[in-house]
Design a protein around this motif. Structure first.
Motif, mmCIF file in Angstrom:
data_model
loop_
_atom_site.group_PDB
_atom_site.id
_atom_site.type_symbol
_atom_site.label_atom_id
_atom_site.label_comp_id
_atom_site.label_asym_id
_atom_site.label_seq_id
_atom_site.Cartn_x
_atom_site.Cartn_y
_atom_site.Cartn_z
ATOM 1 N N ASP A 1 34.646 42.468 18.022
ATOM 2 C CA ASP A 1 34.745 40.503 17.548
ATOM 3 C C ASP A 1 34.425 40.516 15.973
ATOM 4 O OD1 ASP A 1 34.923 40.587 20.352
ATOM 5 O OD2 ASP A 1 33.059 40.002 20.517
ATOM 6 N N HIS A 2 33.995 40.724 15.206
ATOM 7 C CA HIS A 2 33.607 40.860 14.266
ATOM 8 C C HIS A 2 35.427 40.740 13.314
ATOM 9 C CE1 HIS A 2 32.084 40.092 9.816
ATOM 10 N NE2 HIS A 2 31.606 40.866 10.062
ATOM 11 N N TYR A 3 35.617 42.761 13.565
ATOM 12 C CA TYR A 3 36.928 42.999 12.808
ATOM 13 C C TYR A 3 38.108 42.170 13.399
ATOM 14 C CZ TYR A 3 33.908 46.709 12.497
ATOM 15 O OH TYR A 3 32.814 47.928 12.824
ATOM 16 N N LEU A 4 38.306 41.266 14.609
ATOM 17 C CA LEU A 4 39.466 40.490 15.315
ATOM 18 C C LEU A 4 39.019 39.691 14.042
ATOM 19 C CD1 LEU A 4 39.410 41.211 19.291
ATOM 20 C CD2 LEU A 4 40.734 42.030 17.183
ATOM 21 N N LYS A 5 37.999 38.975 14.160
ATOM 22 C CA LYS A 5 38.238 37.709 12.640
ATOM 23 C C LYS A 5 38.611 37.322 11.790
ATOM 24 C CE LYS A 5 33.717 35.240 15.533
ATOM 25 N NZ LYS A 5 32.731 35.261 15.617
ATOM 26 N N LEU A 6 37.881 39.224 11.507
ATOM 27 C CA LEU A 6 38.600 39.477 9.634
ATOM 28 C C LEU A 6 40.066 39.246 9.905
ATOM 29 C CD1 LEU A 6 36.365 42.481 9.128
ATOM 30 C CD2 LEU A 6 36.738 40.025 8.052
ATOM 31 N N ILE A 7 40.890 40.235 10.553
ATOM 32 C CA ILE A 7 41.997 39.898 10.679
ATOM 33 C C ILE A 7 42.808 39.440 11.787
ATOM 34 C CG2 ILE A 7 42.080 42.736 10.033
ATOM 35 C CD1 ILE A 7 43.304 42.952 13.305
ATOM 36 N N ASP A 8 42.061 37.997 11.603
ATOM 37 C CA ASP A 8 42.896 36.502 12.423
ATOM 38 C C ASP A 8 43.267 36.912 13.932
ATOM 39 O OD1 ASP A 8 42.876 34.171 12.407
ATOM 40 O OD2 ASP A 8 45.359 34.399 11.725
ATOM 41 N N ALA A 9 42.993 37.586 14.499
ATOM 42 C CA ALA A 9 43.740 38.636 15.524
ATOM 43 C C ALA A 9 42.329 38.305 16.416
ATOM 44 C CB ALA A 9 43.917 39.592 15.065
ATOM 45 N N SER A 10 42.208 37.196 16.896
ATOM 46 C CA SER A 10 40.716 37.014 18.070
ATOM 47 C C SER A 10 41.163 36.700 19.975
ATOM 48 C CB SER A 10 39.687 36.127 17.734
ATOM 49 O OG SER A 10 39.596 36.205 16.416
ATOM 50 N N ASP A 11 42.028 36.403 19.029
ATOM 51 C CA ASP A 11 43.057 36.521 20.496
ATOM 52 C C ASP A 11 43.647 37.248 21.455
ATOM 53 O OD1 ASP A 11 45.094 36.306 19.186
ATOM 54 O OD2 ASP A 11 46.221 34.838 19.504
ATOM 55 N N LEU A 12 43.484 38.155 20.805
ATOM 56 C CA LEU A 12 44.254 39.701 21.140
ATOM 57 C C LEU A 12 43.575 41.082 22.457
ATOM 58 C CD1 LEU A 12 45.593 41.730 17.461
ATOM 59 C CD2 LEU A 12 47.446 40.414 20.034
ATOM 60 N N THR A 13 43.755 41.154 23.522
ATOM 61 C CA THR A 13 43.251 41.186 24.087
ATOM 62 C C THR A 13 42.623 42.977 23.662
ATOM 63 O OG1 THR A 13 45.035 40.617 25.914
ATOM 64 C CG2 THR A 13 43.308 42.723 26.874
ATOM 65 N N SER A 14 41.116 43.615 24.148
ATOM 66 C CA SER A 14 40.213 44.647 22.976
ATOM 67 C C SER A 14 40.148 44.764 23.770
ATOM 68 C CB SER A 14 39.849 43.656 21.681
ATOM 69 O OG SER A 14 39.222 43.169 21.687
ATOM 70 N N THR A 15 39.498 46.886 23.520
ATOM 71 C CA THR A 15 38.679 47.068 24.350
ATOM 72 C C THR A 15 37.648 47.715 23.380
ATOM 73 O OG1 THR A 15 39.592 49.730 24.740
ATOM 74 C CG2 THR A 15 40.407 48.226 26.503
ATOM 75 N N SER A 16 36.005 48.120 23.683
ATOM 76 C CA SER A 16 35.320 48.716 23.068
ATOM 77 C C SER A 16 34.647 49.716 24.032
ATOM 78 C CB SER A 16 34.018 47.528 22.743
ATOM 79 O OG SER A 16 33.836 47.635 23.641
ATOM 80 N N SER A 17 33.432 50.472 23.495
ATOM 81 C CA SER A 17 32.831 51.433 23.847
ATOM 82 C C SER A 17 31.994 51.162 25.042
ATOM 83 C CB SER A 17 31.538 52.301 22.785
ATOM 84 O OG SER A 17 30.968 51.054 22.301
ATOM 85 N N ASP A 18 32.041 49.645 24.937
ATOM 86 C CA ASP A 18 30.922 49.414 25.889
ATOM 87 C C ASP A 18 31.645 49.074 27.292
ATOM 88 O OD1 ASP A 18 29.457 48.940 23.980
ATOM 89 O OD2 ASP A 18 29.501 46.535 24.359
ATOM 90 N N ASP A 19 33.342 49.627 27.103
ATOM 91 C CA ASP A 19 34.250 49.275 28.187
ATOM 92 C C ASP A 19 34.570 50.840 29.429
ATOM 93 O OD1 ASP A 19 34.248 46.245 28.100
ATOM 94 O OD2 ASP A 19 36.037 46.976 26.023
ATOM 95 N N VAL A 20 33.930 51.639 28.891
ATOM 96 C CA VAL A 20 34.119 53.363 29.179
ATOM 97 C C VAL A 20 32.881 53.940 29.327
ATOM 98 C CG1 VAL A 20 36.483 52.672 28.957
ATOM 99 C CG2 VAL A 20 34.792 53.622 27.496
ATOM 100 N N GLU A 21 32.857 55.328 29.795
ATOM 101 C CA GLU A 21 31.821 55.240 29.956
ATOM 102 C C GLU A 21 31.650 56.880 28.708
ATOM 103 O OE1 GLU A 21 31.078 57.460 33.479
ATOM 104 O OE2 GLU A 21 29.876 55.554 34.652
#
Length: 215
Positions: free
Chosen positions: A115-135
Protein backbone atom coordinates in the motif's frame (compact mmCIF):
# COMPACT_ATOMS: atom_id res chain seq x y z
CA UNK A 1 -11.09 -8.92 -24.31
CA UNK A 2 -8.51 -6.89 -22.38
CA UNK A 3 -4.85 -7.85 -22.18
CA UNK A 4 -3.29 -7.70 -18.73
CA UNK A 5 0.08 -6.68 -17.33
CA UNK A 6 0.87 -8.57 -14.12
CA UNK A 7 3.46 -6.37 -12.44
CA UNK A 8 5.83 -7.30 -9.66
CA UNK A 9 6.49 -4.43 -7.24
CA UNK A 10 9.70 -4.80 -5.19
CA UNK A 11 12.68 -4.26 -7.46
CA UNK A 12 10.41 -3.66 -10.46
CA UNK A 13 8.49 -0.51 -9.57
CA UNK A 14 10.22 0.51 -6.33
CA UNK A 15 13.92 0.29 -5.44
CA UNK A 16 13.86 -2.06 -2.44
CA UNK A 17 15.90 -5.17 -3.18
CA UNK A 18 19.07 -4.07 -1.42
CA UNK A 19 17.12 -2.72 1.53
CA UNK A 20 15.54 -6.16 1.88
CA UNK A 21 18.94 -7.87 1.71
CA UNK A 22 20.30 -5.68 4.53
CA UNK A 23 17.16 -6.20 6.62
CA UNK A 24 17.42 -9.99 6.23
CA UNK A 25 21.13 -9.88 7.12
CA UNK A 26 20.36 -8.01 10.33
CA UNK A 27 17.47 -10.35 11.12
CA UNK A 28 19.71 -13.42 10.86
CA UNK A 29 22.38 -11.75 13.00
CA UNK A 30 19.81 -11.44 15.82
CA UNK A 31 20.11 -15.23 16.04
CA UNK A 32 23.92 -15.27 15.61
CA UNK A 33 23.53 -16.58 12.05
CA UNK A 34 25.60 -14.96 9.32
CA UNK A 35 24.28 -15.27 5.77
CA UNK A 36 26.39 -13.34 3.22
CA UNK A 37 24.48 -10.43 1.72
CA UNK A 38 25.25 -11.61 -1.82
CA UNK A 39 23.42 -14.84 -1.08
CA UNK A 40 20.51 -12.94 0.44
CA UNK A 41 20.31 -10.69 -2.60
CA UNK A 42 20.10 -13.73 -4.88
CA UNK A 43 17.00 -14.85 -2.94
CA UNK A 44 15.19 -11.50 -2.94
CA UNK A 45 12.04 -11.85 -4.98
CA UNK A 46 10.91 -15.07 -3.40
CA UNK A 47 8.59 -14.76 -0.43
CA UNK A 48 9.78 -14.84 3.16
CA UNK A 49 8.06 -18.18 3.60
CA UNK A 50 10.62 -19.63 1.18
CA UNK A 51 13.69 -17.45 1.76
CA UNK A 52 14.86 -18.66 5.18
CA UNK A 53 15.23 -22.29 4.14
CA UNK A 54 16.67 -21.29 0.76
CA UNK A 55 19.57 -19.30 2.22
CA UNK A 56 20.14 -20.96 5.60
CA UNK A 57 18.70 -24.46 5.39
CA UNK A 58 15.61 -26.30 6.54
CA UNK A 59 16.97 -26.66 10.08
CA UNK A 60 17.07 -22.88 10.51
CA UNK A 61 13.54 -22.60 9.12
CA UNK A 62 12.34 -25.18 11.64
CA UNK A 63 14.10 -23.53 14.58
CA UNK A 64 13.65 -19.83 13.82
CA UNK A 65 11.56 -19.34 10.68
CA UNK A 66 8.68 -17.31 12.08
CA UNK A 67 10.95 -15.37 14.44
CA UNK A 68 13.28 -14.51 11.57
CA UNK A 69 10.40 -13.22 9.46
CA UNK A 70 9.26 -11.06 12.38
CA UNK A 71 12.82 -9.81 12.83
CA UNK A 72 13.11 -9.01 9.10
CA UNK A 73 9.93 -6.96 9.25
CA UNK A 74 11.21 -5.07 12.30
CA UNK A 75 14.53 -4.35 10.57
CA UNK A 76 12.92 -3.29 7.29
CA UNK A 77 10.28 -1.01 8.79
CA UNK A 78 12.68 1.88 9.62
CA UNK A 79 13.94 1.74 6.01
CA UNK A 80 10.48 2.19 4.51
CA UNK A 81 10.71 6.01 4.34
CA UNK A 82 13.94 5.63 2.33
CA UNK A 83 12.26 3.62 -0.43
CA UNK A 84 11.86 5.51 -3.69
CA UNK A 85 10.04 4.61 -6.90
CA UNK A 86 12.20 3.48 -9.77
CA UNK A 87 12.44 5.99 -12.60
CA UNK A 88 9.51 5.60 -14.94
CA UNK A 89 7.26 3.54 -12.64
CA UNK A 90 4.30 5.91 -12.75
CA UNK A 91 4.77 6.54 -16.47
CA UNK A 92 4.69 2.81 -17.19
CA UNK A 93 1.43 2.29 -15.33
CA UNK A 94 -0.18 5.40 -16.81
CA UNK A 95 0.85 4.46 -20.36
CA UNK A 96 -0.48 0.92 -19.96
CA UNK A 97 -3.86 2.23 -18.82
CA UNK A 98 -3.95 4.75 -21.67
CA UNK A 99 -3.47 1.83 -24.07
CA UNK A 100 -6.46 0.04 -22.52
CA UNK A 101 -4.30 -2.62 -20.88
CA UNK A 102 -5.40 -3.95 -17.51
CA UNK A 103 -2.74 -3.56 -14.80
CA UNK A 104 -2.61 -5.73 -11.69
CA UNK A 105 0.18 -5.95 -9.12
CA UNK A 106 1.35 -9.33 -7.80
CA UNK A 107 3.70 -8.74 -4.90
CA UNK A 108 5.25 -11.08 -2.32
CA UNK A 109 5.51 -8.13 0.06
CA UNK A 110 3.48 -7.36 3.15
CA UNK A 111 0.15 -5.62 2.53
CA UNK A 112 1.04 -2.38 4.30
CA UNK A 113 4.33 -2.24 2.38
CA UNK A 114 2.51 -2.71 -0.92
CA UNK A 115 0.00 0.00 0.00
CA UNK A 116 2.90 2.37 0.76
CA UNK A 117 4.53 1.62 -2.59
CA UNK A 118 1.29 2.22 -4.46
CA UNK A 119 1.08 5.69 -2.93
CA UNK A 120 4.66 6.36 -4.03
CA UNK A 121 3.84 5.63 -7.67
CA UNK A 122 0.39 7.27 -7.50
CA UNK A 123 -1.38 3.99 -8.21
CA UNK A 124 -3.43 3.30 -5.09
CA UNK A 125 -6.51 2.41 -7.14
CA UNK A 126 -4.84 -0.55 -8.87
CA UNK A 127 -5.81 -4.12 -8.05
CA UNK A 128 -3.00 -5.75 -6.08
CA UNK A 129 -2.03 -8.80 -4.08
CA UNK A 130 0.39 -9.34 -1.22
CA UNK A 131 1.86 -12.22 0.76
CA UNK A 132 -1.19 -11.94 3.03
CA UNK A 133 -3.38 -13.31 0.22
CA UNK A 134 -1.73 -16.70 -0.35
CA UNK A 135 -0.09 -19.55 1.53
CA UNK A 136 2.73 -19.99 -1.02
CA UNK A 137 4.53 -16.97 -2.44
CA UNK A 138 6.90 -16.75 -5.41
CA UNK A 139 8.25 -18.79 -7.08
CA UNK A 140 4.88 -20.52 -6.60
CA UNK A 141 2.33 -19.19 -9.12
CA UNK A 142 -0.37 -18.48 -6.51
CA UNK A 143 0.09 -14.69 -6.35
CA UNK A 144 -0.17 -14.37 -10.12
CA UNK A 145 -3.27 -16.54 -10.25
CA UNK A 146 -4.97 -14.59 -7.45
CA UNK A 147 -4.04 -11.29 -9.12
CA UNK A 148 -5.59 -12.38 -12.43
CA UNK A 149 -8.78 -13.50 -10.70
CA UNK A 150 -9.07 -10.21 -8.84
CA UNK A 151 -8.55 -8.28 -12.06
CA UNK A 152 -11.24 -10.42 -13.71
CA UNK A 153 -8.77 -10.89 -16.57
CA UNK A 154 -10.49 -12.17 -19.71
CA UNK A 155 -7.71 -11.81 -22.26
CA UNK A 156 -4.04 -12.57 -22.60
CA UNK A 157 -1.44 -11.64 -19.98
CA UNK A 158 2.29 -11.20 -19.38
CA UNK A 159 4.25 -11.07 -16.12
CA UNK A 160 6.73 -8.22 -15.63
CA UNK A 161 9.34 -8.63 -12.91
CA UNK A 162 12.98 -8.25 -11.97
CA UNK A 163 14.09 -11.65 -10.66
CA UNK A 164 14.45 -15.26 -11.69
CA UNK A 165 11.68 -16.01 -9.17
CA UNK A 166 9.25 -13.88 -11.18
CA UNK A 167 10.17 -15.85 -14.30
CA UNK A 168 9.66 -19.17 -12.53
CA UNK A 169 6.31 -18.11 -11.09
CA UNK A 170 5.15 -16.90 -14.51
CA UNK A 171 6.15 -20.16 -16.18
CA UNK A 172 4.33 -22.17 -13.52
CA UNK A 173 1.24 -20.02 -14.17
CA UNK A 174 1.54 -20.70 -17.90
CA UNK A 175 2.45 -17.11 -18.79
CA UNK A 176 5.40 -15.46 -20.53
CA UNK A 177 7.61 -13.05 -18.60
CA UNK A 178 9.71 -10.01 -19.34
CA UNK A 179 12.17 -8.57 -16.85
CA UNK A 180 13.95 -5.44 -15.72
CA UNK A 181 17.55 -5.42 -14.54
CA UNK A 182 16.49 -3.04 -11.76
CA UNK A 183 16.56 -5.82 -9.17
CA UNK A 184 20.24 -6.54 -9.72
CA UNK A 185 19.98 -9.77 -11.74
CA UNK A 186 21.95 -10.14 -14.95
CA UNK A 187 20.39 -10.34 -18.41
CA UNK A 188 21.75 -13.81 -19.17
CA UNK A 189 20.41 -15.37 -15.97
CA UNK A 190 16.99 -13.75 -16.45
CA UNK A 191 16.80 -15.09 -19.99
CA UNK A 192 17.97 -18.51 -18.80
CA UNK A 193 15.13 -18.42 -16.25
CA UNK A 194 12.62 -17.84 -19.06
CA UNK A 195 12.39 -14.07 -19.64
CA UNK A 196 11.39 -13.33 -23.24
CA UNK A 197 13.01 -9.90 -23.05
CA UNK A 198 15.14 -7.97 -20.57
CA UNK A 199 15.19 -4.19 -20.19
CA UNK A 200 17.61 -1.90 -18.40
CA UNK A 201 14.93 0.52 -17.25
CA UNK A 202 11.20 1.03 -17.15
CA UNK A 203 11.00 3.68 -19.86
CA UNK A 204 12.55 1.24 -22.33
CA UNK A 205 9.88 -1.29 -21.44
CA UNK A 206 7.19 1.36 -21.75
CA UNK A 207 8.23 2.00 -25.35
CA UNK A 208 7.52 -1.67 -26.15
CA UNK A 209 4.17 -2.02 -24.37
CA UNK A 210 2.26 -2.87 -27.52
CA UNK A 211 4.80 -5.54 -28.55
CA UNK A 212 5.10 -7.57 -25.34
CA UNK A 213 4.61 -11.35 -25.58
CA UNK A 214 1.30 -12.47 -24.08
CA UNK A 215 -0.46 -15.77 -23.54
Amino acid sequence: MTNTLVLDVDGTLVDTNYHHAVAWFRAFRRFDITVPTWRLHRAIGMGGDKLVAAVAGEHVERQHGDELREAWEAEFEPMLPEVRPLEGAHRLVASALERDLAVVLASSGKRHHVDHYLKLIDASDLTSTSSDDVEDTKPAPDLIEVALRRADADGRAVVIGDSVWDCEAAARAGLPSVCLRTGGFGEAELRDAGASAVYEELDQLRADLTDLPMA
